[in-house]
Design an enzyme around this catalytic site. Structure first.
Site, PDB file in Angstrom:
ATOM      1  N   TYR A   1      39.655  10.462 -12.249  1.00  0.00           N
ATOM      2  CA  TYR A   1      39.380   9.178 -11.598  1.00  0.00           C
ATOM      3  C   TYR A   1      40.490   8.214 -11.996  1.00  0.00           C
ATOM      4  O   TYR A   1      40.623   7.869 -13.170  1.00  0.00           O
ATOM      5  CB  TYR A   1      38.011   8.644 -12.034  1.00  0.00           C
ATOM      6  CG  TYR A   1      36.944   9.732 -11.987  1.00  0.00           C
ATOM      7  CD1 TYR A   1      36.253  10.017 -10.808  1.00  0.00           C
ATOM      8  CD2 TYR A   1      36.683  10.520 -13.117  1.00  0.00           C
ATOM      9  CE1 TYR A   1      35.317  11.043 -10.767  1.00  0.00           C
ATOM     10  CE2 TYR A   1      35.750  11.548 -13.083  1.00  0.00           C
ATOM     11  CZ  TYR A   1      35.081  11.807 -11.908  1.00  0.00           C
ATOM     12  OH  TYR A   1      34.162  12.833 -11.856  1.00  0.00           O
TER      13      TYR A   1
ATOM     14  N   ASP B   1      28.620  13.884  -3.995  1.00  0.00           N
ATOM     15  CA  ASP B   1      27.843  14.560  -5.040  1.00  0.00           C
ATOM     16  C   ASP B   1      26.408  14.546  -4.549  1.00  0.00           C
ATOM     17  O   ASP B   1      25.745  13.506  -4.578  1.00  0.00           O
ATOM     18  CB  ASP B   1      28.002  13.802  -6.373  1.00  0.00           C
ATOM     19  CG  ASP B   1      27.293  14.504  -7.537  1.00  0.00           C
ATOM     20  OD1 ASP B   1      26.462  15.401  -7.299  1.00  0.00           O
ATOM     21  OD2 ASP B   1      27.572  14.118  -8.691  1.00  0.00           O
TER      22      ASP B   1
ATOM     23  N   ASP C   1      23.006  20.900  -7.432  1.00  0.00           N
ATOM     24  CA  ASP C   1      23.850  19.752  -7.794  1.00  0.00           C
ATOM     25  C   ASP C   1      25.299  20.132  -7.511  1.00  0.00           C
ATOM     26  O   ASP C   1      25.916  20.867  -8.278  1.00  0.00           O
ATOM     27  CB  ASP C   1      23.618  19.457  -9.295  1.00  0.00           C
ATOM     28  CG  ASP C   1      24.383  18.236  -9.781  1.00  0.00           C
ATOM     29  OD1 ASP C   1      24.983  17.533  -8.948  1.00  0.00           O
ATOM     30  OD2 ASP C   1      24.356  17.991 -10.996  1.00  0.00           O
TER      31      ASP C   1
ATOM     32  N   GLU D   1      32.165  20.277  -8.392  1.00  0.00           N
ATOM     33  CA  GLU D   1      30.990  20.679  -9.181  1.00  0.00           C
ATOM     34  C   GLU D   1      30.286  21.877  -8.557  1.00  0.00           C
ATOM     35  O   GLU D   1      29.937  21.863  -7.371  1.00  0.00           O
ATOM     36  CB  GLU D   1      29.997  19.508  -9.257  1.00  0.00           C
ATOM     37  CG  GLU D   1      28.707  19.862  -9.974  1.00  0.00           C
ATOM     38  CD  GLU D   1      27.785  18.648 -10.174  1.00  0.00           C
ATOM     39  OE1 GLU D   1      27.847  17.712  -9.350  1.00  0.00           O
ATOM     40  OE2 GLU D   1      27.000  18.668 -11.143  1.00  0.00           O
TER      41      GLU D   1
ATOM     42  N   ASP E   1       0.818  -1.220   0.000  1.00  0.00           N
ATOM     43  CA  ASP E   1       0.000   0.000   0.000  1.00  0.00           C
ATOM     44  C   ASP E   1       0.848   1.265   0.000  1.00  0.00           C
ATOM     45  O   ASP E   1       0.313   2.369   0.105  1.00  0.00           O
ATOM     46  CB  ASP E   1      -0.876   0.036   1.265  1.00  0.00           C
ATOM     47  CG  ASP E   1      -2.183  -0.695   1.046  1.00  0.00           C
ATOM     48  OD1 ASP E   1      -2.490  -0.984  -0.131  1.00  0.00           O
ATOM     49  OD2 ASP E   1      -2.873  -0.973   2.040  1.00  0.00           O
TER      50      ASP E   1
ATOM     51  N   HIS F   1      19.254  16.950 -14.581  1.00  0.00           N
ATOM     52  CA  HIS F   1      19.760  17.080 -15.957  1.00  0.00           C
ATOM     53  C   HIS F   1      18.618  17.740 -16.707  1.00  0.00           C
ATOM     54  O   HIS F   1      17.681  17.080 -17.151  1.00  0.00           O
ATOM     55  CB  HIS F   1      20.112  15.716 -16.560  1.00  0.00           C
ATOM     56  CG  HIS F   1      21.316  15.105 -15.901  1.00  0.00           C
ATOM     57  ND1 HIS F   1      21.792  13.858 -16.199  1.00  0.00           N
ATOM     58  CD2 HIS F   1      22.158  15.593 -14.949  1.00  0.00           C
ATOM     59  CE1 HIS F   1      22.869  13.600 -15.464  1.00  0.00           C
ATOM     60  NE2 HIS F   1      23.103  14.641 -14.698  1.00  0.00           N
TER      61      HIS F   1
ATOM     62  N   ARG G   1      36.047  14.984  -8.015  1.00  0.00           N
ATOM     63  CA  ARG G   1      35.204  15.825  -8.870  1.00  0.00           C
ATOM     64  C   ARG G   1      34.869  17.075  -8.063  1.00  0.00           C
ATOM     65  O   ARG G   1      34.705  17.005  -6.840  1.00  0.00           O
ATOM     66  CB  ARG G   1      33.924  15.088  -9.289  1.00  0.00           C
ATOM     67  CG  ARG G   1      33.001  15.921 -10.167  1.00  0.00           C
ATOM     68  CD  ARG G   1      31.929  15.089 -10.899  1.00  0.00           C
ATOM     69  NE  ARG G   1      31.007  14.401 -10.022  1.00  0.00           N
ATOM     70  CZ  ARG G   1      31.022  13.106  -9.762  1.00  0.00           C
ATOM     71  NH1 ARG G   1      31.935  12.334 -10.317  1.00  0.00           N
ATOM     72  NH2 ARG G   1      30.136  12.562  -8.952  1.00  0.00           N
TER      73      ARG G   1
ATOM     74  N   HIS H   1      28.757   6.623 -10.701  1.00  0.00           N
ATOM     75  CA  HIS H   1      27.402   6.688 -10.117  1.00  0.00           C
ATOM     76  C   HIS H   1      27.290   5.801  -8.882  1.00  0.00           C
ATOM     77  O   HIS H   1      26.259   5.162  -8.668  1.00  0.00           O
ATOM     78  CB  HIS H   1      26.353   6.298 -11.171  1.00  0.00           C
ATOM     79  CG  HIS H   1      26.190   7.340 -12.235  1.00  0.00           C
ATOM     80  ND1 HIS H   1      25.621   7.089 -13.448  1.00  0.00           N
ATOM     81  CD2 HIS H   1      26.532   8.646 -12.262  1.00  0.00           C
ATOM     82  CE1 HIS H   1      25.629   8.191 -14.188  1.00  0.00           C
ATOM     83  NE2 HIS H   1      26.184   9.155 -13.489  1.00  0.00           N
TER      84      HIS H   1
ATOM     85  N   HIS I   1      33.728  11.857 -18.504  1.00  0.00           N
ATOM     86  CA  HIS I   1      32.402  12.466 -18.660  1.00  0.00           C
ATOM     87  C   HIS I   1      32.549  13.904 -19.134  1.00  0.00           C
ATOM     88  O   HIS I   1      33.661  14.435 -19.209  1.00  0.00           O
ATOM     89  CB  HIS I   1      31.580  12.374 -17.364  1.00  0.00           C
ATOM     90  CG  HIS I   1      32.207  13.017 -16.167  1.00  0.00           C
ATOM     91  ND1 HIS I   1      32.168  14.374 -15.945  1.00  0.00           N
ATOM     92  CD2 HIS I   1      32.876  12.493 -15.103  1.00  0.00           C
ATOM     93  CE1 HIS I   1      32.770  14.649 -14.799  1.00  0.00           C
ATOM     94  NE2 HIS I   1      33.225  13.523 -14.275  1.00  0.00           N
TER      95      HIS I   1
ATOM     96  N   GLU J   1      31.643  20.719 -13.771  1.00  0.00           N
ATOM     97  CA  GLU J   1      32.020  19.595 -12.910  1.00  0.00           C
ATOM     98  C   GLU J   1      33.100  18.685 -13.486  1.00  0.00           C
ATOM     99  O   GLU J   1      32.867  17.501 -13.707  1.00  0.00           O
ATOM    100  CB  GLU J   1      30.784  18.771 -12.575  1.00  0.00           C
ATOM    101  CG  GLU J   1      29.919  18.369 -13.764  1.00  0.00           C
ATOM    102  CD  GLU J   1      28.740  17.488 -13.348  1.00  0.00           C
ATOM    103  OE1 GLU J   1      28.984  16.475 -12.682  1.00  0.00           O
ATOM    104  OE2 GLU J   1      27.594  17.823 -13.695  1.00  0.00           O
TER     105      GLU J   1
ATOM    106  N   HIS K   1      26.049  20.120 -17.457  1.00  0.00           N
ATOM    107  CA  HIS K   1      24.715  19.913 -18.057  1.00  0.00           C
ATOM    108  C   HIS K   1      23.832  21.063 -17.598  1.00  0.00           C
ATOM    109  O   HIS K   1      24.146  21.759 -16.625  1.00  0.00           O
ATOM    110  CB  HIS K   1      24.129  18.565 -17.604  1.00  0.00           C
ATOM    111  CG  HIS K   1      24.186  18.336 -16.110  1.00  0.00           C
ATOM    112  ND1 HIS K   1      23.242  18.832 -15.242  1.00  0.00           N
ATOM    113  CD2 HIS K   1      25.115  17.720 -15.323  1.00  0.00           C
ATOM    114  CE1 HIS K   1      23.570  18.493 -13.995  1.00  0.00           C
ATOM    115  NE2 HIS K   1      24.711  17.832 -14.015  1.00  0.00           N
TER     116      HIS K   1
HETATM  117  N1  GLY Z   1      24.570  14.566  -9.746  1.00  0.00           N
HETATM  118  C1  GLY Z   1      24.364  14.266 -11.099  1.00  0.00           C
HETATM  119  C2  GLY Z   1      25.353  14.950 -11.952  1.00  0.00           C
HETATM  120  O1  GLY Z   1      26.284  15.529 -11.427  1.00  0.00           O
HETATM  121  O2  GLY Z   1      25.227  14.987 -13.131  1.00  0.00           O
HETATM  122 MN    MN Z   2      25.893  17.443 -12.287  1.00  0.00          MN
HETATM  123 MN    MN Z   3      26.376  16.121  -9.370  1.00  0.00          MN
END
Ligand code: GLY
Ligand code: MN
Ligand code: MN
Length: 434
Positions: free
Chosen positions: A384, A256, A267, A403, A36, A357, A401, A239, A346, A380, A350
């Site tokens: 790595y 993150d 973010d 960001e 439920d 995103h 990272r 991730h 990466h 960001e 974004h």
């Molecule tokens: N936290 C998701 C990104 O940095 O794209």
């Molecule tokens: Mn991001």
């Molecule tokens: Mn992020």
């Protein structure tokens, strides 16, 4: 308090761009988690952008033309259900409060749509976003076609309303900038708190709990996405969301995490030493990623292309990877061969908005689009380094990272997340005073 005048203004702008036709925009459905229990409800971003209305079971209908109309369909008042589930506006109060031209019970949607769709040249809706809505709107359109002998025509043209909406959402208005500035500030506080809390022996999930507590106590009940709290080698999994390992002395911790406040995401990523002091190898890589990030932020200016920050970050990283003996050859050779991708795989950012995103094209035609005031993007870059015979051992398992969330302004940019400690000195200072 939300500013309710914003939403009718946005609807008017969309109606203007539609010129002729009818738009149908459903909000998101509720989803069962198990038994439920439901997942926490999250409205559809497009629907909310145009209404400010956060209840489920609601649909916005816009009719463009000489007398534009905006009509809400929503749940009726229901004293019995409201005892269990809480307040619901009902069509009359919603109509008044949110400034629609009319509002009706959601149960009347199909019947009213058959009337409203008649003689409209174009049907706008999020085409293909949801198979049930595709089928439902096609059934309604067929019902309109059955009225052909009465001289009523069904829309011949079907357009994805998101073509128009995505462009609107890409440029954040003053109302949105204000919310995103506040969301960013709350998330900065959470990162600062995490730095003060983290120490060897604690678990990643304990740090996650600190972040969520800080979000929630400022009214941001949800994270904008699942928080990544990644100690040591876990930071090299982009991730990573396990968040269940013990933090070790000598490791870095990459976080993150950002809250969603009033429907808008923040973010932020910060990386810091679990024990409060960067080792010399960690510091060297950190300073490189920071230099790349600063170069990318400097390139985030109106008129520069969307790709300029990425290119700026890549140049700095490529030189740094050569200096660290991670890559060989000249900067141009590293960029050309893409050998940097072993350590930075990466992109540098974004769009950011209601969705983490966020919507909006990155190219116009085959060109990266120019940055414009009102756009908000993340910056960001990272590095790595997984264990490998070809990599100096002292760099193994370093994952970094950094960001920030950046608003493009007429003069350049504003870093919305400026309150989250970022330099080596700032971070070590905050951790010293934990
Ligand atoms: N936290 C998701 C990104 O940095 O794209
Ligand atoms: Mn991001
Ligand atoms: Mn992020």
């Amino acid at each position: 308090m939300p500013d309710f005048s914003t939403y009718p203004q946005r609807r008017a702008r969309l109606l203007d761009q539609m010129q002729r036709g009818i738009a149908v925009l459903p909000t998101a459905p509720e989803k069962v988690r198990n038994g439920d229990a439901h997942y926490d409800y999250r409205h559809d971003s497009d629907f909310y952008y145009l209404t400010g209305f956060a209840e489920p079971d609601a649909v916005l209908v816009l009719v463009a033309g000489e007398q534009p109309q905006s009509i809400l369909f929503c749940r009726e008042k229901n004293p019995e259900r409201e005892i269990w589930d809480g307040f619901r506006y009902g069509p009359d109060a919603a109509c008044e409060k949110f400034g629609f031209d009319a509002a009706h019970a959601i149960a009347q949607l199909d019947e009213k749509l058959i009337e409203l769709m008649g003689n409209q040249p174009t049907l706008f809706y999020p085409v293909g976003a949801n198979a049930d809505w595709d089928a439902r709107l096609f059934r309604v359109r067929e019902a309109v076609k059955e009225k052909a002998r009465s001289g009523i025509r069904a829309p011949n043209e079907i357009r994805d309303v998101r073509e128009l909406l995505n462009e609107m959402r890409l440029i954040k208005d003053a109302h949105e900038q204000d919310i995103m500035r506040r969301a960013a500030r709350v998330s900065c506080g959470a990162h600062r708190r995490a730095m003060q809390f983290a120490r060897p022996g604690r678990f990643e999930y304990e740090v996650e709990a600190e972040l969520l507590h800080e979000f929630c106590r400022h009214g941001a009940r949800h994270a904008a996405y699942t928080s990544i709290v990644a100690g040591g080698a876990n930071a090299c999994t982009l991730h990573y969301v396990g968040n269940n390992a013990r933090l070790l002395d000598g490791d870095l911790l990459l976080i993150d995490a950002g809250c969603e406040l009033e429907g808008y995401a923040s973010d932020i990523t910060r990386t810091f030493p679990v024990n409060g002091k960067f080792s010399s190898a960690q510091k060297e890589v950190y300073e490189l990623v920071l230099a790349a990030q600063m170069a990318a932020i400097a390139a985030a200016r109106p008129g520069n292309s969307w790709n300029a920050p990425h290119e700026a970050a890549l140049r700095v990283l490529a030189q740094g990877f050569i200096d660290l003996r991670l890559c060989q050859g000249s900067v141009d050779a590293v960029l050309e061969s893409e050998s940097y991708k072993q350590f930075y795989m990466h992109r540098t950012g974004h769009w950011l908005g209601m969705d983490v995103h966020d919507v909006g094209e990155y190219k116009t035609g085959d060109q990266w689009r120019p940055l414009q005031p009102g756009m908000i993007l993340t910056v960001e870059p990272g590095c790595y380094i997984r264990p490998s015979d070809r990599v100096p051992r002292e760099l193994w398992n370093i994952g970094i990272r950094i960001e920030d969330d950046v608003l493009i302004t007429p003069q350049g940019n504003e870093v919305l997340t400026v309150d989250a400690p970022k330099t080596v000195n700032e971070i070590e200072e905050v951790m010293r005073h934990a």
